[in-house]
Design a protein around this motif. Structure first.
Motif, PDB file in Angstrom:
ATOM      1  N   MET A   1     -73.307   2.390 110.214  1.00 29.96           N
ATOM      2  CA  MET A   1     -72.048   2.743 109.603  1.00 29.96           C
ATOM      3  C   MET A   1     -71.237   3.568 110.605  1.00 29.96           C
ATOM      4  O   MET A   1     -71.778   4.337 111.364  1.00 29.96           O
ATOM      5  CB  MET A   1     -72.317   3.520 108.313  1.00 29.96           C
ATOM      6  N   SER A   2     -69.934   3.371 110.583  1.00 32.22           N
ATOM      7  CA  SER A   2     -69.043   4.055 111.519  1.00 32.22           C
ATOM      8  C   SER A   2     -68.781   5.486 111.086  1.00 32.22           C
ATOM      9  O   SER A   2     -69.144   5.901 109.999  1.00 32.22           O
ATOM     10  CB  SER A   2     -67.729   3.299 111.604  1.00 32.22           C
ATOM     11  N   ASP A   3     -68.086   6.221 111.960  1.00 31.50           N
ATOM     12  CA  ASP A   3     -67.825   7.612 111.620  1.00 31.50           C
ATOM     13  C   ASP A   3     -66.707   7.722 110.577  1.00 31.50           C
ATOM     14  O   ASP A   3     -65.912   6.804 110.378  1.00 31.50           O
ATOM     15  CB  ASP A   3     -67.554   8.454 112.861  1.00 31.50           C
ATOM     16  N   LYS A   4     -66.683   8.857 109.926  1.00 27.52           N
ATOM     17  CA  LYS A   4     -65.772   9.065 108.798  1.00 27.52           C
ATOM     18  C   LYS A   4     -64.305   9.010 109.211  1.00 27.52           C
ATOM     19  O   LYS A   4     -63.465   8.570 108.435  1.00 27.52           O
ATOM     20  CB  LYS A   4     -66.091  10.395 108.115  1.00 27.52           C
ATOM     21  N   LYS A   5     -64.009   9.413 110.426  1.00 28.00           N
ATOM     22  CA  LYS A   5     -62.624   9.407 110.897  1.00 28.00           C
ATOM     23  C   LYS A   5     -62.073   7.981 110.923  1.00 28.00           C
ATOM     24  O   LYS A   5     -60.939   7.733 110.511  1.00 28.00           O
ATOM     25  CB  LYS A   5     -62.547  10.050 112.278  1.00 28.00           C
ATOM     26  N   GLU A   6     -62.873   7.037 111.414  1.00 30.49           N
ATOM     27  CA  GLU A   6     -62.451   5.636 111.465  1.00 30.49           C
ATOM     28  C   GLU A   6     -62.287   5.060 110.064  1.00 30.49           C
ATOM     29  O   GLU A   6     -61.344   4.313 109.801  1.00 30.49           O
ATOM     30  CB  GLU A   6     -63.466   4.807 112.256  1.00 30.49           C
ATOM     31  N   ILE A   7     -63.209   5.391 109.183  1.00 32.36           N
ATOM     32  CA  ILE A   7     -63.129   4.909 107.807  1.00 32.36           C
ATOM     33  C   ILE A   7     -61.874   5.458 107.138  1.00 32.36           C
ATOM     34  O   ILE A   7     -61.136   4.722 106.477  1.00 32.36           O
ATOM     35  CB  ILE A   7     -64.396   5.295 107.012  1.00 32.36           C
ATOM     36  N   LYS A   8     -61.599   6.747 107.330  1.00 29.94           N
ATOM     37  CA  LYS A   8     -60.410   7.365 106.731  1.00 29.94           C
ATOM     38  C   LYS A   8     -59.128   6.732 107.260  1.00 29.94           C
ATOM     39  O   LYS A   8     -58.163   6.557 106.512  1.00 29.94           O
ATOM     40  CB  LYS A   8     -60.406   8.871 106.990  1.00 29.94           C
ATOM     41  N   ALA A   9     -59.096   6.373 108.537  1.00 27.37           N
ATOM     42  CA  ALA A   9     -57.908   5.728 109.112  1.00 27.37           C
ATOM     43  C   ALA A   9     -57.662   4.366 108.456  1.00 27.37           C
ATOM     44  O   ALA A   9     -56.513   4.021 108.152  1.00 27.37           O
ATOM     45  CB  ALA A   9     -58.064   5.579 110.622  1.00 27.37           C
ATOM     46  N   THR A  33     -59.661  -5.875 110.071  1.00 26.48           N
ATOM     47  CA  THR A  33     -60.782  -6.394 110.850  1.00 26.48           C
ATOM     48  C   THR A  33     -61.797  -5.295 111.139  1.00 26.48           C
ATOM     49  O   THR A  33     -63.008  -5.500 111.023  1.00 26.48           O
ATOM     50  CB  THR A  33     -60.270  -6.997 112.173  1.00 26.48           C
ATOM     51  N   GLN A  34     -61.303  -4.118 111.490  1.00 26.61           N
ATOM     52  CA  GLN A  34     -62.185  -2.993 111.771  1.00 26.61           C
ATOM     53  C   GLN A  34     -62.969  -2.599 110.523  1.00 26.61           C
ATOM     54  O   GLN A  34     -64.171  -2.346 110.585  1.00 26.61           O
ATOM     55  CB  GLN A  34     -61.373  -1.805 112.272  1.00 26.61           C
ATOM     56  N   ALA A  35     -62.301  -2.548 109.382  1.00 36.34           N
ATOM     57  CA  ALA A  35     -62.953  -2.151 108.128  1.00 36.34           C
ATOM     58  C   ALA A  35     -64.116  -3.074 107.791  1.00 36.34           C
ATOM     59  O   ALA A  35     -65.158  -2.626 107.306  1.00 36.34           O
ATOM     60  CB  ALA A  35     -61.938  -2.135 106.987  1.00 36.34           C
ATOM     61  N   LEU A  36     -63.956  -4.356 108.063  1.00 34.71           N
ATOM     62  CA  LEU A  36     -65.011  -5.310 107.736  1.00 34.71           C
ATOM     63  C   LEU A  36     -66.201  -5.215 108.687  1.00 34.71           C
ATOM     64  O   LEU A  36     -67.261  -5.730 108.398  1.00 34.71           O
ATOM     65  CB  LEU A  36     -64.449  -6.730 107.721  1.00 34.71           C
ATOM     66  N   GLY A  37     -66.025  -4.526 109.795  1.00 31.79           N
ATOM     67  CA  GLY A  37     -67.116  -4.382 110.755  1.00 31.79           C
ATOM     68  C   GLY A  37     -67.888  -3.083 110.640  1.00 31.79           C
ATOM     69  O   GLY A  37     -68.793  -2.828 111.428  1.00 31.79           O
ATOM     70  N   PHE A  38     -67.558  -2.255 109.662  1.00 31.83           N
ATOM     71  CA  PHE A  38     -68.227  -0.958 109.529  1.00 31.83           C
ATOM     72  C   PHE A  38     -69.692  -1.073 109.107  1.00 31.83           C
ATOM     73  O   PHE A  38     -70.492  -0.217 109.428  1.00 31.83           O
ATOM     74  CB  PHE A  38     -67.501  -0.063 108.522  1.00 31.83           C
ATOM     75  N   MET A  39     -70.025  -2.098 108.363  1.00 33.56           N
ATOM     76  CA  MET A  39     -71.383  -2.219 107.826  1.00 33.56           C
ATOM     77  C   MET A  39     -72.134  -3.337 108.543  1.00 33.56           C
ATOM     78  O   MET A  39     -71.545  -4.332 108.938  1.00 33.56           O
ATOM     79  CB  MET A  39     -71.341  -2.549 106.333  1.00 33.56           C
ATOM     80  N   GLU A  40     -73.439  -3.166 108.652  1.00 31.31           N
ATOM     81  CA  GLU A  40     -74.272  -4.246 109.162  1.00 31.31           C
ATOM     82  C   GLU A  40     -74.319  -5.344 108.106  1.00 31.31           C
ATOM     83  O   GLU A  40     -74.232  -5.072 106.917  1.00 31.31           O
ATOM     84  CB  GLU A  40     -75.687  -3.733 109.439  1.00 31.31           C
ATOM     85  N   LEU A  94     -60.914  -4.031  98.715  1.00 32.78           N
ATOM     86  CA  LEU A  94     -61.401  -3.560 100.010  1.00 32.78           C
ATOM     87  C   LEU A  94     -61.180  -2.054 100.142  1.00 32.78           C
ATOM     88  O   LEU A  94     -62.060  -1.331 100.614  1.00 32.78           O
ATOM     89  CB  LEU A  94     -60.728  -4.308 101.171  1.00 32.78           C
ATOM     90  N   LEU A  95     -60.053  -1.589  99.677  1.00 31.13           N
ATOM     91  CA  LEU A  95     -59.762  -0.148  99.683  1.00 31.13           C
ATOM     92  C   LEU A  95     -60.796   0.608  98.849  1.00 31.13           C
ATOM     93  O   LEU A  95     -61.345   1.621  99.300  1.00 31.13           O
ATOM     94  CB  LEU A  95     -58.358   0.110  99.149  1.00 31.13           C
ATOM     95  N   ARG A  96     -61.089   0.123  97.657  1.00 28.74           N
ATOM     96  CA  ARG A  96     -62.078   0.785  96.795  1.00 28.74           C
ATOM     97  C   ARG A  96     -63.465   0.771  97.424  1.00 28.74           C
ATOM     98  O   ARG A  96     -64.223   1.744  97.313  1.00 28.74           O
ATOM     99  CB  ARG A  96     -62.087   0.132  95.414  1.00 28.74           C
ATOM    100  N   LEU A  97     -63.821  -0.324  98.091  1.00 25.46           N
ATOM    101  CA  LEU A  97     -65.121  -0.403  98.769  1.00 25.46           C
ATOM    102  C   LEU A  97     -65.207   0.620  99.896  1.00 25.46           C
ATOM    103  O   LEU A  97     -66.240   1.276 100.062  1.00 25.46           O
ATOM    104  CB  LEU A  97     -65.356  -1.815  99.310  1.00 25.46           C
ATOM    105  N   LEU A  98     -64.132   0.760 100.655  1.00 27.83           N
ATOM    106  CA  LEU A  98     -64.132   1.749 101.738  1.00 27.83           C
ATOM    107  C   LEU A  98     -64.228   3.171 101.197  1.00 27.83           C
ATOM    108  O   LEU A  98     -64.916   4.013 101.774  1.00 27.83           O
ATOM    109  CB  LEU A  98     -62.872   1.602 102.594  1.00 27.83           C
ATOM    110  N   GLU A 103     -67.749   7.992 100.313  1.00 27.25           N
ATOM    111  CA  GLU A 103     -68.490   8.894  99.412  1.00 27.25           C
ATOM    112  C   GLU A 103     -69.964   8.926  99.777  1.00 27.25           C
ATOM    113  O   GLU A 103     -70.595   9.973  99.761  1.00 27.25           O
ATOM    114  CB  GLU A 103     -68.383   8.403  97.959  1.00 27.25           C
ATOM    115  N   ILE A 104     -70.518   7.780 100.100  1.00 29.22           N
ATOM    116  CA  ILE A 104     -71.947   7.677 100.400  1.00 29.22           C
ATOM    117  C   ILE A 104     -72.260   8.236 101.783  1.00 29.22           C
ATOM    118  O   ILE A 104     -73.319   8.815 101.999  1.00 29.22           O
ATOM    119  CB  ILE A 104     -72.424   6.212 100.288  1.00 29.22           C
ATOM    120  N   ALA A 105     -71.323   8.067 102.721  1.00 28.23           N
ATOM    121  CA  ALA A 105     -71.552   8.465 104.125  1.00 28.23           C
ATOM    122  C   ALA A 105     -71.878   9.938 104.262  1.00 28.23           C
ATOM    123  O   ALA A 105     -71.421  10.782 103.587  1.00 28.23           O
ATOM    124  CB  ALA A 105     -70.338   8.126 104.975  1.00 28.23           C
TER     125      ALA A 105
END
Length: 105
Positions: A1-9, A33-40, A94-98, A103-105
């Protein structure tokens, strides 16, 4: 999972309610595209997706594995249907999933 700063952006971008442009295929912004790559990926996402949909859970109840399933489902669906990702962007899922990922991160 990516860092919180990237997710928040990516969350901030999606909160602007972006509309996906077609030319003639969907042209996704870098943030999508970036958002879809956050998870394995979930390599057995199809069977997990069916179980998840039958569970009746809301996005706010998903655990990490269920988020992986959804991100894989969204990403892989584009291969078979142009605009599949756009549906999840435009309906806010997608917004709700992020947000749930954050929250989990």
């Amino acid at each position: 999972m990516s860092d919180k700063k990237e997710i928040k952006a990516c969350i901030a971008f999606l909160e602007t309610n972006p509309k996906i442009e077609y030319n003639p295929y969907p042209c996704y912004p870098a943030e999508v595209t970036q958002a879809l790559g956050f998870m394995e990926p979930d390599y057995d996402y199809l069977s997990h997706y069916d179980v998840l949909m039958e569970s009746g859970k809301t996005i706010e109840e998903y655990d990490l594995d269920e988020l992986k399933t959804m991100f894989t489902f969204i990403n892989r669906g584009e291969r078979f249907c142009d605009g599949h990702i756009a549906t999840f962007v435009e309906n806010g899922e997608l917004l709700r999933l992020l947000k749930r990922m954050l929250e989990i991160a």
